[in-house]
Design a protein around this motif. Structure first.
Motif, PDB file in Angstrom:
ATOM      1  N   GLN A   1       9.864  37.068  12.484  1.00  0.00           N
ATOM      2  CA  GLN A   1      11.312  37.336  12.451  1.00  0.00           C
ATOM      3  C   GLN A   1      12.092  36.057  12.199  1.00  0.00           C
ATOM      4  N   THR A   2      11.731  35.028  12.982  1.00  0.00           N
ATOM      5  CA  THR A   2      12.460  33.763  12.852  1.00  0.00           C
ATOM      6  C   THR A   2      12.297  33.197  11.450  1.00  0.00           C
ATOM      7  N   LEU A   3      11.090  33.321  10.949  1.00  0.00           N
ATOM      8  CA  LEU A   3      10.848  32.817   9.591  1.00  0.00           C
ATOM      9  C   LEU A   3      11.737  33.527   8.579  1.00  0.00           C
ATOM     10  N   GLU A   4      11.830  34.829   8.744  1.00  0.00           N
ATOM     11  CA  GLU A   4      12.691  35.611   7.847  1.00  0.00           C
ATOM     12  C   GLU A   4      14.121  35.142   7.940  1.00  0.00           C
ATOM     13  N   LYS A   5      14.536  34.878   9.200  1.00  0.00           N
ATOM     14  CA  LYS A   5      15.903  34.433   9.437  1.00  0.00           C
ATOM     15  C   LYS A   5      16.152  33.112   8.690  1.00  0.00           C
ATOM     16  N   VAL A   6      15.205  32.250   8.821  1.00  0.00           N
ATOM     17  CA  VAL A   6      15.358  30.939   8.154  1.00  0.00           C
ATOM     18  C   VAL A   6      15.435  31.133   6.646  1.00  0.00           C
ATOM     19  N   GLU A   7      14.579  32.020   6.154  1.00  0.00           N
ATOM     20  CA  GLU A   7      14.563  32.246   4.713  1.00  0.00           C
ATOM     21  C   GLU A   7      15.898  32.766   4.217  1.00  0.00           C
ATOM     22  N   LYS A   8      16.495  33.633   5.055  1.00  0.00           N
ATOM     23  CA  LYS A   8      17.766  34.221   4.656  1.00  0.00           C
ATOM     24  C   LYS A   8      18.869  33.178   4.676  1.00  0.00           C
ATOM     25  N   SER A   9      18.814  32.255   5.645  1.00  0.00           N
ATOM     26  CA  SER A   9      19.822  31.200   5.694  1.00  0.00           C
ATOM     27  C   SER A   9      19.569  30.235   4.530  1.00  0.00           C
ATOM     28  N   ASP A  10      20.419  29.290   4.403  1.00  0.00           N
ATOM     29  CA  ASP A  10      20.188  28.344   3.308  1.00  0.00           C
ATOM     30  C   ASP A  10      19.263  27.210   3.748  1.00  0.00           C
ATOM     31  N   LEU A  11      18.611  27.476   4.834  1.00  0.00           N
ATOM     32  CA  LEU A  11      17.687  26.442   5.320  1.00  0.00           C
ATOM     33  C   LEU A  11      16.323  26.606   4.644  1.00  0.00           C
ATOM     34  N   TYR A  12      15.555  25.594   4.795  1.00  0.00           N
ATOM     35  CA  TYR A  12      14.304  25.578   4.056  1.00  0.00           C
ATOM     36  C   TYR A  12      13.226  24.901   4.868  1.00  0.00           C
ATOM     37  N   LEU A  13      12.151  25.599   5.077  1.00  0.00           N
ATOM     38  CA  LEU A  13      11.030  24.991   5.816  1.00  0.00           C
ATOM     39  C   LEU A  13       9.969  24.494   4.838  1.00  0.00           C
ATOM     40  N   MET A  14       9.510  23.310   5.129  1.00  0.00           N
ATOM     41  CA  MET A  14       8.521  22.738   4.224  1.00  0.00           C
ATOM     42  C   MET A  14       7.107  23.087   4.687  1.00  0.00           C
ATOM     43  N   ASP A  15       6.154  22.869   3.792  1.00  0.00           N
ATOM     44  CA  ASP A  15       4.756  23.144   4.126  1.00  0.00           C
ATOM     45  C   ASP A  15       4.351  22.478   5.436  1.00  0.00           C
ATOM     46  N   ARG A  16       4.859  21.254   5.562  1.00  0.00           N
ATOM     47  CA  ARG A  16       4.473  20.509   6.750  1.00  0.00           C
ATOM     48  C   ARG A  16       4.893  21.246   8.019  1.00  0.00           C
ATOM     49  N   ASP A  17       6.078  21.861   7.951  1.00  0.00           N
ATOM     50  CA  ASP A  17       6.572  22.599   9.106  1.00  0.00           C
ATOM     51  C   ASP A  17       5.678  23.804   9.384  1.00  0.00           C
ATOM     52  N   ILE A  18       5.346  24.512   8.311  1.00  0.00           N
ATOM     53  CA  ILE A  18       4.491  25.686   8.458  1.00  0.00           C
ATOM     54  C   ILE A  18       3.153  25.303   9.078  1.00  0.00           C
ATOM     55  N   LEU A  19       2.630  24.172   8.577  1.00  0.00           N
ATOM     56  CA  LEU A  19       1.343  23.703   9.097  1.00  0.00           C
ATOM     57  C   LEU A  19       1.403  23.479  10.610  1.00  0.00           C
ATOM     58  N   GLN A  20       2.604  23.032  11.021  1.00  0.00           N
ATOM     59  CA  GLN A  20       2.741  22.779  12.448  1.00  0.00           C
ATOM     60  C   GLN A  20       2.702  24.053  13.261  1.00  0.00           C
ATOM     61  N   ILE A  21       3.273  25.082  12.682  1.00  0.00           N
ATOM     62  CA  ILE A  21       3.234  26.376  13.364  1.00  0.00           C
ATOM     63  C   ILE A  21       1.780  26.827  13.511  1.00  0.00           C
ATOM     64  N   ILE A  22       1.027  26.617  12.444  1.00  0.00           N
ATOM     65  CA  ILE A  22      -0.395  26.973  12.487  1.00  0.00           C
ATOM     66  C   ILE A  22      -1.095  26.215  13.609  1.00  0.00           C
ATOM     67  N   PHE A  23      -0.775  24.925  13.681  1.00  0.00           N
ATOM     68  CA  PHE A  23      -1.394  24.127  14.735  1.00  0.00           C
ATOM     69  C   PHE A  23      -1.052  24.678  16.114  1.00  0.00           C
ATOM     70  N   SER A  24       0.231  25.036  16.260  1.00  0.00           N
ATOM     71  CA  SER A  24       0.655  25.573  17.566  1.00  0.00           C
ATOM     72  C   SER A  24      -0.107  26.846  17.909  1.00  0.00           C
ATOM     73  N   PHE A  25      -0.243  27.702  16.936  1.00  0.00           N
ATOM     74  CA  PHE A  25      -0.984  28.943  17.175  1.00  0.00           C
ATOM     75  C   PHE A  25      -2.420  28.646  17.589  1.00  0.00           C
ATOM     76  N   SER A  26      -3.070  27.811  16.801  1.00  0.00           N
ATOM     77  CA  SER A  26      -4.494  27.634  17.088  1.00  0.00           C
ATOM     78  C   SER A  26      -4.700  26.851  18.380  1.00  0.00           C
ATOM     79  N   LYS A  27      -3.837  25.890  18.620  1.00  0.00           N
ATOM     80  CA  LYS A  27      -4.035  25.135  19.828  1.00  0.00           C
ATOM     81  C   LYS A  27      -3.804  26.002  21.064  1.00  0.00           C
TER      82      LYS A  27
END
Lengths: 111, 1369
Positions: free
Chosen positions: B289-315
């Motif tokens: 949901q949050t990701l969708e929200k960000v996408e809809k806003s004019d904000l932009y998440l970079m790969d590096r940010d996404i990677l961090q989310i992955i790290f959080s999940f796996s850790k």
């Protein structure tokens, strides 16, 4: 004084040009016998050296192949890809260390 | 550094800007995030780094200016600055390329910083900043430990920390999720009297929030507010995390609203904090949901940010959601390093499976099958001890995915590097299963590990492992990796057998053999080869044998081994056979040596070749040619003829019919000649071939025979040949003929030089100078080697004391402009006088050289000698001159070196402590090199010691030189002491110094106590040049000195001393000694030296003059057999013995009645008579004398009569002088012979009108005082008729004096008068004895004397006449 002059002379010693290929990026899995095997398709390999570092037990990825003739060396250099154990080697002619001076000898001339 | 320092700096200034533009946010990447595992701004770092670098440089320059007067600081400071640059560059490079820093690199930079003199704040900052997320390969706790280590160490070393350092430390804590007490931290700052700033508070808030401690965070926040510090987005993001970690997701979500109310729009950082918070809870829905929200806003998440989310999940333990998030990644190329870092981090956190998942998802182009991806992952897995089974699985998957072509091999490589034996074992088995070969050298790294610890059990285990896996250790394995682990090779066999891991005995034996060879244990080799029953290829042994030969100079063993290999059926009997194999071996032996080594061992090699020849060992012609070329290029052409003797001649190689033999060519030549066809080509070919066979005699003969068909090339080769054979005369003749043939033809430079050398050596100075002139005129190419040859020519002459040769040749070379008058080239001018100990002249010549050429040759040696002799005035003179011409500093250095050299250290110290003196690197280096070359340890140590406080002295460089010398001597103890001294002096050793030190220690099997700087392209060549030992050098010099001072006793004693110590000099030294001994008429000792030289240097030869002198001496000592042998030897060497030597020998033989020997000599010198200057009469006279001595008087007389009366006379009568024979017969009182000879002489005169013998006999009789006999022989009438027949006889002084004597005895005044008138009419100069006699005769007869009677007695004039005959003017 004489000794140092003599040493300089040693440095000047002109390399007799030999048909030697200088090979880099040799995979660690290959040693001189593998190199010899690969390069013997281009001619008679007189000498093949892949020096190993006795401190580590690995070689440094470099080696020298001495062929019997310039022609054989040329054959080897002509080939675009040299692959051993799936790794592409870098092959080039060994540069002579010093330029030789006058190439024609007076004994060759007959006038 | 930019990448590292900039964020902190920027933050310090950025407080006022609550909202950041995207680009700056990127730049500031690190600090925003608690988990930031990635370094950002890869793209920018370079540019910024550049700017900062130049800033650093500016700083350095300013500092330099400031420090200029602080003498000691300057140089070390400069180095520190550059070292900082270096550290910066490496770290920065690493971050830019990979987004991370390898631990080893950081450690290295840290160590370097610790060792360097000044540890600036910048460096500290740099190091601290690197201890966080830039080290993904390290566990979080390890990173923090590292940071603490750096912090404490640098603080101890005196680095002053400011707030930036504290902030950097905080940052590291956050990145490493280090649990600490923020209040304690603040306290610590307070204690250090450092004011926290906004960044500090911000980070402390984040620290509280990471622990979920909202209360703590609020406290700090309140504090910030009272201080009126702005609250930025970073604070709000932290609060999001804080609430979430406190378990209050609602409030976390609310923070965003609070922000907006406070006028701060939530940016990507805030959203990322929220996303991570959800991920940690495993709440995939909210994340989406949050990701969708960000996408809809004019904000932009970079790969590096996404990677961090992955790290959080796996850790947090939710790897199942990873794949879903992975889909969101766009895989921009510039984020690849970030991806890699995440993978590494996951492995570090033992989440390898997720790591692999991400790795496999990487869109790596697979077009080029040769590029591998994923190595970093495998390597890190090995480091982190990932179980073997898992790794094997990963390898398989990577291979299946075509991501990596050889994952197994690569992983094995890593396991071997990390010396993980079990993993390596498992991987090798897997490789074998996969169908890959397991090669012997795979086990070497494992063996190396055990070898270093001398762990015999470990070695045994590896060998067992090899056997198990089916790999047989080869010779290299034993030699390089097994043997070094044991104290002696002999114990290895026992231990391996004991442990049941000696399976291939023959390989082991051969390895044993090779190691003994390498150690120079030739005795072992010989006995092994003799008793060996195993098949053994010579080729496999060659390399080690060569090393062994070079290690042991026992020539007898060399020869024996070579012979065995050559002759014994076990070794090289298979094709291509022993001739080829041994030939190739000889070629390789010489090829493996350096020129200087070959030059130094010339005599040894000669001896070896001679022994081989005697053993009838042959080598093929083509290999001989290779050796010849080698020797030529080594500048030892003198050895060529020795190798040439080994060439297999009789067997013409059927395979190479194109190469005709010299006899083929000769017959071809004759055939062509007979057919009247042009023969030029064949002639030249034949001449060249003869030259290459060193057959000078034949070549010259051929030239003489076909002179008109000779071409330039043939002459060139012949000239060279004659020079090689030291035949100046012939070489010169040939050169003239060469010029006549074509005056514009040019020889090779080397041939000109050889001509000059030979001509100079034989005193043909003008001819030598003419050659030099020709070189100039014909513009011959002058190479460096040519100039060096000039030097050697001059130096050789100088050592022989040939003043004129040195002076004139030097003058010619320099004025012709063939070479610049360099210090080296001009040094022989000074050497001349130094060798004679004529110091005033030596100094004068040096000064003169300066006046002429602006050089000061051998000034150092001159000064040293002056100091040794205490020549104060001359030293003063020299110093005044140097000081005036080259400045005081140069003078001081000259004096300093001279004092050092002569061991006057106190004086040297005074000089180098002169105020104002500063380091002159080139001069210091010169002296260092000199010390190294002559192995003067003490002198060099003193130099290093005394220059400790020398201004701007590059200490590292000096210590490096010292280490080089220690290395030569293998003196690790002193080298180790240097290491300590350098630390004491606070010198930062350069990499090469450390490497050298490490090498010395390792060579002596010592532990290396430091990290050796890596070198990528190391030269593998281990040269084993063994130059003559210092003892040899000094003894030899002593001996030569004694020779030059003509102190034969001293010289001989030195020889005996050396002999006792088994020191062998070069042949020139022995030759000098022998010459001296012969000159001093000490033949016994001379022969002793000669014998020693001959037995120790087989090819040892004396030169012409020495051999001649030896012959004379041997004749004098009545060693006629030896003298004859000497003569043979000399002639075999194509030397020309002196006339007097040959004559003396012949005469001595004659007196012994040894006809045979005389005839032998006659045969020996046949053809050389003219060169020697030997008259045939010598043989005729002496053979006759010998026969007479043997009582064969009739035979002798018959011979002579036959020679004189037979039709084919070989000698013109007037030269057929038998005076010697007659004199000897008279002297030896051989009465019967004298009688018969008298009869013969009369008979020849009476019957054959051959008057010469009778005249000779008469004169000899008169001379011997046998006047009656003379008179009997020559009655006056006979004399008269004799005079008529041979009128010129009267004009001979001996004759007229004798005739006058006979007239006086007969009182024949008339005849006397006639003779006198006749002689005066012919204007013959009459001697006083004649006049005296005539005057007395006239007076006795009562006649007047027509001239003034000579006043003295007969005896006086007789004596005078005799003397004048003996010493002709």
């Amino acid at each position: 004084m004489a000794a140092s002059a003599a040493r300089r002379a040693v440095a000047l010693r002109t390399n007799i040009r030999r048909p030697v290929a200088f090979v880099r990026k040799i995979p660690w899995t290959a040693a001189s016998s593998e190199l010899r095997e690969h390069f013997s398709q281009f001619g008679h390999v007189r000498k093949c050296t892949v020096p190993f570092d006795k401190e580590t037990g690995f070689h440094r990825g470099m080696g020298w192949i001495q062929f019997s003739s310039e022609e054989e060396l040329h054959n080897a250099l002509q080939q675009e890809n040299h692959v051993i154990d799936g790794v592409k080697l870098h092959v080039q002619a060994q540069k002579p260390k010093a330029l030789q001076g006058d190439q024609t000898s007076d004994e060759e001339r007959d006038f | 550094m930019a990448a590292l320092l900039r964020p902190a700096r920027w933050l310090l200034r950025a407080g006022a800007a609550p909202h950041l533009p995207l680009s700056l946010r990127l730049l500031a990447g690190g600090p925003r995030r608690p988990h930031a595992a990635f370094c950002p701004h890869a793209a920018r770092a370079g540019r910024v780094a550049g700017a900062l670098l130049s800033q650093a440089r500016l700083y350095a320059i300013a500092a330099e200016k400031k420090n200029y007067l602080q003498e000691e600081a300057t140089s070390s400071h400069r180095r520190n600055t550059s070292q900082f640059d270096w550290a910066l560059m490496r770290l920065d490079n690493s971050v830019r390329r990979t987004g991370r820093i390898p631990k080893t690199l950081l450690q290295k930079v840290f160590d370097n910083t610790c060792h360097s003199g000044s540890r600036g704040g910048n460096q500290a900052l740099l190091l601290l900043r690197s201890c966080g997320s830039l080290l993904p390969e390290l566990k979080l706790s390890e990173r923090t430990e590292f940071a603490h280590r750096i912090w404490d160490k640098l603080q101890k070393l005196g680095t002053v920390y400011d707030v930036s350092h504290y902030n950097a430390l905080l940052k590291v804590y956050l990145q490493n999720e280090y649990k600490f007490s923020p209040t304690d931290f603040l306290e610590k700052m307070e204690k250090a009297n450092i004011q926290p700033n906004r960044v500090t508070y911000q980070r402390l808030i984040a620290a509280y929030c990471n622990m979920g401690d909202i209360e703590g965070a609020s406290k700090i926040l309140g504090f910030m507010k009272t201080k009126d510090l702005p609250v930025t987005e970073a604070v709000f993001s932290a609060l999001v995390t804080g609430h979430a970690r406190a378990g209050d997701m609602e409030n976390a979500e609310n923070i965003l609203t609070v922000m907006k109310e406070a006028g701060i729009e939530p940016g990507p950082d805030t959203y990322l904090a929220l996303l991570n918070a959800y991920a940690e809870k495993g709440d995939i829905d909210h994340v989406k949901q949050t990701l969708e929200k960000v996408e809809k806003s004019d904000l932009y998440l970079m790969d590096r940010d996404i990677l961090q989310i992955i790290f959080s999940f796996s850790k947090a333990g939710y790897p199942q959601y990873v794949s879903e998030i992975l889909e969101k990644i766009t895989y921009e190329r510039r984020y690849i390093p970030d991806t890699m870092n995440l993978i590494l981090l996951l492995v570090t956190e033992k989440l390898e499976d997720t790591a692999l998942q991400i790795l496999l998802a990487c869109p790596i182009s697979r077009e080029d099958s040769l590029s591998d991806f994923g190595s970093f992952f495998l390597r890190h897995c090995v480091t982190m001890n990932t179980p073997a089974e898992k790794l094997k699985d990963y390898c398989k998957k990577l291979k299946e995915a075509q991501m990596h072509t050889s994952p197994f091999q690569f992983t094995l490589h890593c396991a071997l590097l990390a010396k993980k034996m079990d993993l390596a074992k498992a991987l090798m088995k897997a490789l074998k299963e996969e169908g890959f070969p397991i090669r012997t050298h795979y086990f070497w790294p494992l063996l190396v590990g055990h070898q270093k610890e001398k762990n015999v059990q470990g070695i045994v285990e590896v060998l067992k492992e090899m056997h198990e896996i089916g790999v047989t250790p080869d010779q290299e394995t034993y030699i390089n990796y097994v043997f070094p682990c044991f104290d002696s090779v002999k114990s290895v066999r026992a231990i391996l057998q004991e442990n049941g891991c000696l399976h291939e005995d023959s390989i082991f034996s051969q390895a044993e053999l090779r190691i003994e060879a390498v150690n120079g244990n030739l005795d072992y080799i010989l006995s092994f080869l003799e008793s060996n029953t195993l098949p053994l290829s010579f080729a496999s042994l060659r390399g080690s044998l060569i090393l062994g030969f070079r290690r042991s100079m026992n020539i007898n063993l060399w020869s024996k081994i070579t012979k065995l290999l050559y002759k014994d059926g076990r070794y090289c009997q298979e094709p291509p056979g022993p001739t080829e194999a041994v030939g190739y071996f000889l070629y390789n032996l010489i090829d493996s040596m350096s020129d200087s080594e070959v030059q130094a061992k010339e005599e040894h090699l000669r001896q070896y070749f001679h022994q081989l020849m005697e053993m009838n060992v042959k080598i093929p012609e083509n290999i001989y040619r290779g050796i010849r070329n080698l020797l030529d290029s080594y500048h030892v052409p003198e050895l060529i003829k020795d190798v040439n003797m080994l060439v297999e001649r009789e067997k013409t190689d059927s395979r190479k019919t194109t190469q005709p033999t010299s006899s083929d060519l000769e017959s071809k030549l004759e055939k062509l000649k007979a057919e009247n066809q042009p023969i030029g080509d064949v002639l030249k070919q034949l001449i060249l071939m003869l030259c290459s066979e060193e057959n000078m005699h034949k070549a010259l003969e051929l030239k003489a025979k076909y002179e008109s068909d000779m071409v330039i090339g043939g002459y060139a080769s012949l000239i060279n040949l004659c020079c090689r054979h030291d035949n100046a005369e012939e070489a010169l003749n040939l050169k003239r003929e060469f010029d006549r043939l074509d005056s514009s033809a040019v020889l090779d430079t080397s041939k000109y030089v050889r001509l000059v050398k030979v001509l100079g050596k034989h005193g043909k100075l003008q001819d030598a100078i003419n050659i030099l002139k020709e070189m100039k005129e014909k513009d011959v190419l002058i190479k460096d080697a040519t100039v060096l040859s000039f030097f050697h020519i001059l130096n050789g002459a100088a050592l022989r004391g040939e003043t004129e040769t040195v002076k004139q040749l030097h003058e010619a070379i320099v004025t012709l402009g063939l070479a610049k008058p360099s210090t080296t080239l001009s040094s022989p001018l000074v050497t001349l006088y130094l060798e004679k100990d004529d110091l005033p002249t030596a100094l004068e010549v040096t000064i003169d050289c300066y006046k002429k050429y602006k050089i000061l040759p051998r000034i150092h040696d001159v000064l040293c000698k002056l100091i040794e002799k205490g020549e104060t005035d001359l030293i003063q003179k020299a110093m005044d001159f140097v000081s005036q011409e080259q400045g005081e500093m140069t003078m001081l250095y000259d004096l300093f070196f001279a004092f050092l050299q002569t061991g006057n250290y106190k004086e040297a110290k005074k000089i180098i402590e002169t105020p104002g003196i500063r380091a002159r690197p080139t001069r210091l280096q010169w002296f260092c090199d000199r010390c190294i070359a002559s192995n003067q340890v003490e002198t060099l140590e003193k130099l290093v010691e005394l220059t400790q406080k020398l201004f701007e002295c590059d200490r590292d460089q000096l210590y490096y030189s010292l280490l080089k010398l220690y290395k030569v001597n293998g003196d690790w103890q002193r080298a180790d002491a240097v290491w300590n001294k350098m630390q004491e002096e606070n010198i930062i050793p350069r990499g090469r110094t450390l490497r050298l030190l490490a090498e010395i220690l390792r060579n002596s099997n010592q532990e290396v106590p430091f990290d050796v700087p890596e070198l990528w392209y190391e030269d593998e060549k281990h040269s084993l040049t063994s130059s003559p030992s210092p003892v040899e050098v000094s003894l030899q010099k002593e001996l030569l000195n004694a020779c030059h001072r003509k102190k034969d006793k001293d010289a001989f004693n030195i020889f005996l001393k050396a002999k006792k110590q088994n020191v062998v000099f070069n042949s020139e030294t022995y030759a000098s000694l022998i010459n001296l001994l012969l000159m001093k008429d000490n033949p016994t000792q001379a022969v002793q030296v000669k014998d020693f030289a001959e037995t120790h240097i087989k090819g040892f030869t004396l030169n012409d003059a020495a051999n001649s002198r030896l012959i004379i001496t041997q004749v004098r000592r009545d060693y006629l057999k030896d003298a004859l042998t000497t003569l043979k030897t000399a002639l075999d060497l194509e030397q020309i013995p002196s006339r007097i030597a040959v004559t003396r020998l012949i005469q001595a033989c004659a007196l012994k009645g040894d006809t045979e020997s005389i005839q032998d000599i006659q045969k020996l010198v046949n053809g050389l008579e003219d060169s020697i200057g030997l008259s045939r009469m010598v043989f005729i006279n002496n053979i006759a004398l010998a026969q007479i001595k043997n009582s064969n008087i009739d035979g002798a007389i018959e011979n002579i009569e036959n020679m004189l009366t037979s039709g084919n006379q070989t000698m013109e009568l007037q030269y057929f002088g038998l005076a010697y024979l007659f004199r000897k017969v008279i002297e030896e009182r051989l009465e019967p012979a004298l009688e018969k000879i008298s009869i013969m002489a009369e008979r020849l005169a009476n019957q054959f009108a051959i008057y010469k013998p009778v005249t000779d006999l008469f004169l000899q009789l008169v001379d011997a005082g046998k006047v009656d006999d003379a008179r009997a022989l020559l009655q006056a009438p006979t004399v008269k008729s004799l005079l008529e027949l041979i009128p010129e006889l009267t004009e001979k002084e001996e004759a007229y004096t004798s005739i006058m004597k006979s007239y006086v005895l007969d009182s024949d005044v008339a005849s006397a008068k006639a003779l006198y008138e006749n002689l005066t009419a012919k204007d013959v100069k009459l001697n006083d004895l004649f006049l005296k006699r005539y005057a007395v005769l006239l007076k006795n007869a009562g006649e007047s004397v027509p001239f003034t009677e000579p006043p003295e007695s007969f005896e006086f004039y007789a004596k005078q006449l005799k003397e004048s005959k003996e010493n002709p003017l």
